[in-house]
Design an enzyme around this catalytic site. Structure first.
Site, PDB file in Angstrom:
ATOM      1  N   HIS A  95      46.915  41.048  27.322  1.00 55.83           N
ATOM      2  CA  HIS A  95      46.783  40.638  28.731  1.00 55.83           C
ATOM      3  C   HIS A  95      47.395  39.248  28.875  1.00 55.83           C
ATOM      4  O   HIS A  95      47.329  38.426  27.951  1.00 55.83           O
ATOM      5  CB  HIS A  95      45.296  40.613  29.119  1.00 55.83           C
ATOM      6  CG  HIS A  95      45.092  40.407  30.586  1.00 55.83           C
ATOM      7  ND1 HIS A  95      45.128  39.154  31.150  1.00 55.83           N
ATOM      8  CD2 HIS A  95      44.874  41.284  31.597  1.00 55.83           C
ATOM      9  CE1 HIS A  95      44.942  39.280  32.462  1.00 55.83           C
ATOM     10  NE2 HIS A  95      44.778  40.562  32.758  1.00 55.83           N
ATOM     11  N   GLY A 173      45.390  37.795  40.106  1.00 60.40           N
ATOM     12  CA  GLY A 173      44.338  36.932  40.645  1.00 60.40           C
ATOM     13  C   GLY A 173      44.822  35.972  41.732  1.00 60.40           C
ATOM     14  O   GLY A 173      44.108  35.050  42.100  1.00 60.40           O
ATOM     15  N   SER A 213      46.558  41.920  41.713  1.00 67.61           N
ATOM     16  CA  SER A 213      46.035  41.870  43.088  1.00 67.61           C
ATOM     17  C   SER A 213      46.019  43.229  43.796  1.00 67.61           C
ATOM     18  O   SER A 213      46.240  43.315  45.003  1.00 67.61           O
ATOM     19  CB  SER A 213      46.812  40.840  43.919  1.00 67.61           C
ATOM     20  OG  SER A 213      46.605  39.535  43.383  1.00 67.61           O
TER      21      SER A 213
HETATM   22  C1  PEP Z   1      44.191  41.663  35.706  1.00 66.86           C
HETATM   23  O1  PEP Z   1      43.558  40.723  35.315  1.00 66.86           O
HETATM   24  O2  PEP Z   1      44.626  42.506  34.900  1.00 66.86           O
HETATM   25  C2  PEP Z   1      44.467  41.776  37.143  1.00 66.86           C
HETATM   26  C3  PEP Z   1      45.386  42.615  37.530  1.00 66.86           C
HETATM   27  O3  PEP Z   1      43.724  40.961  37.963  1.00 66.86           O
HETATM   28  P1  PEP Z   1      43.692  41.009  39.586  1.00 66.86           P
HETATM   29  O4  PEP Z   1      43.576  42.445  39.991  1.00 66.86           O
HETATM   30  O5  PEP Z   1      42.504  40.200  39.969  1.00 66.86           O
HETATM   31  O6  PEP Z   1      44.984  40.401  40.056  1.00 66.86           O
END
Ligand code: PEP
Length: 251
Positions: A95, A173, A213
């Site tokens: 990640h 995020g 997101s």
């Molecule tokens: C993630 O952390 O893998 C992610 C996609 O976060 P978010 O959906 O909050 O952007």
């Protein structure tokens, strides 16, 4: 037919009690769904309790990370076998937060990926460019390096068991989702890279998730794209109704 997956990455959120409440609600909403595969990745502390709640449901469980060794003096780490025996069938690897905050390299992600496969876990290998890299026009170069390094020496049977998540770092995020066209363009590129290495037929079988997101309000447009096989979801996976709505957008 490629497997579709909606995965929730809870990151460092939810105590055991909160985790049980969340999966209890999710089980009521989407506990019987098999297509797409519904996957939750809680913090390690909540895995076994979450597994108990989800015992008689179709919802799958994954780890957010793992160590590459079988066992040993690695304070604070967790092994593939520990994940498996806590109810996990998947593990997120590489990640962007692990890469940026914990200095994980493609080589390490590769070692972890092979260990996960040997242990019988399905790795979800994350790749994605930063905003600077996108603005410098090197997105494809970055993705190519991450794909070739993270999946180095994966056999055809390994890659068939592997899931890839394209997660542009600038979209994680931030509320700035990639447009369906931007995401599809990179998914097509990743599939082309896989086809070069494993052949077109194999590449067509590999699940490639989009992450960054994703919400119920933007999911449909993304899921309409031919090469987007689901999503890896952070923030929106922490609310049962929102996560369930994204699952339903893929059904
Ligand atoms: C993630 O952390 O893998 C992610 C996609 O976060 P978010 O959906 O909050 O952007």
């Amino acid at each position: 037919m490629r497997k579709k997956i909606i995965a929730g990455n809870w990151k460092m959120h939810k105590t055991v009690v909160e985790a049980k409440t969340l999966v209890g609600e999710l089980k009521k909403a989407v506990g019987g769904v098999i297509d797409p595969v519904v996957l939750v990745c809680p913090p390690f502390t909540a895995l076994t309790e979450v597994a108990l709640v989800l015992k008689d449901s179709e919802i799958q469980i994954g780890g957010q990370n793992m160590h590459e060794a079988d066992s040993g003096a690695f304070t604070g780490e967790i092994s593939a076998e520990m994940l498996l025996t806590s109810g996990c069938s998947y593990v997120i690897l590489g990640h962007s937060e692990r890469r940026a905050l914990f200095s994980e390299t493609d080589k390490l992600v590769n070692t972890k990926g092979r260990k996960a496969l040997d242990a019988g876990l399905i790795p979800i290998v994350c790749v994605g460019e930063t905003l600077n890299q996108r603005e410098d026009g090197v997105t494809e170069k970055v993705i190519e390096e991450q794909i070739s390094g993270s999946l180095d020496s994966f056999s055809e049977s390994d890659i068939m068991k592997t899931v890839i998540a394209y997660e542009p770092v600038w979209a994680i995020g931030t509320g700035k989702v990639a447009t369906p066209e931007q995401a599809e363009e990179i998914h097509v590129f990743i599939r082309k890279l896989l086809a070069q290495k494993y052949g077109g037929e194999t590449a067509e079988e590999i699940t490639i998730l989009y992450g960054g997101s994703v919400k119920s309000s933007n999911a449909v447009g993304l899921f309409e794209k031919k090469n987007i096989d689901g999503a890896l979801i952070g923030g929106a996976s922490l609310k049962a109704d929102e996560f369930a709505a994204i699952v339903k957008a893929m059904m």
